[in-house]
Scaffold this motif. Sequence first.
Motif, short mmCIF file in Angstrom:
data_model
loop_
_atom_site.label_atom_id
_atom_site.label_comp_id
_atom_site.label_asym_id
_atom_site.label_seq_id
_atom_site.Cartn_x
_atom_site.Cartn_y
_atom_site.Cartn_z
N HIS A 93 0.81 -1.22 0.00
CA HIS A 93 0.00 0.00 0.00
C HIS A 93 0.84 1.27 0.00
N GLY A 94 2.17 1.11 0.03
CA GLY A 94 3.05 2.26 -0.07
C GLY A 94 3.39 2.95 1.24
N GLN A 95 3.06 2.31 2.36
CA GLN A 95 3.45 2.83 3.67
C GLN A 95 4.29 1.76 4.36
N LEU A 96 5.38 2.19 4.99
CA LEU A 96 6.26 1.25 5.67
C LEU A 96 5.48 0.51 6.76
N THR A 97 5.47 -0.82 6.64
CA THR A 97 4.71 -1.67 7.57
C THR A 97 5.61 -2.79 8.04
N LEU A 98 5.68 -2.97 9.36
CA LEU A 98 6.59 -3.95 9.96
C LEU A 98 5.81 -4.92 10.83
N SER A 99 6.17 -6.17 10.74
CA SER A 99 5.51 -7.21 11.53
C SER A 99 5.74 -6.97 13.02
N ILE A 100 4.68 -7.17 13.81
CA ILE A 100 4.83 -7.05 15.26
C ILE A 100 4.52 -8.36 15.98
#
Length: 137
Positions: free
Chosen positions: A66-73
Amino acid sequence: MTLKDFLNEKDIFAANAGMELVEVREGYSRAVMTVGKSHLNAGGVCQGGALFTLADLALAAVMNSHGQLTLSIESTITFLHSAVEGDVLTAEATETCNHHKIPYCEVKICNQDNKLICKFTAIAYRKKTDFKFDALM
């Protein structure tokens, strides 16, 4: 650079393990690897960490599509069957919930016979930081 090419090049751990993203769409991705000797554990089957890494690569593509930095939590993996040397594994990741901050994803890894090897689920944190790429593929 596309998101697919970026992750294939910059996820050095997955690349060194012989894993590759082959398809990326918004909310969906597919990654593959062939189980080799370097993936085997002492029991002679594919090491769980290799399966986790394959699922995590597919997850990274889906969550960042989606173009936003997303990190697994948080991630959970359930091993259902063993993979053996020579198996061609495909991880298919689907974004189940595209929440603006805490998205949820499911990944299924199957072998060349479409036998379900493991299931992986994850939630992530979507930052307000843009993740710039030219296209998904």
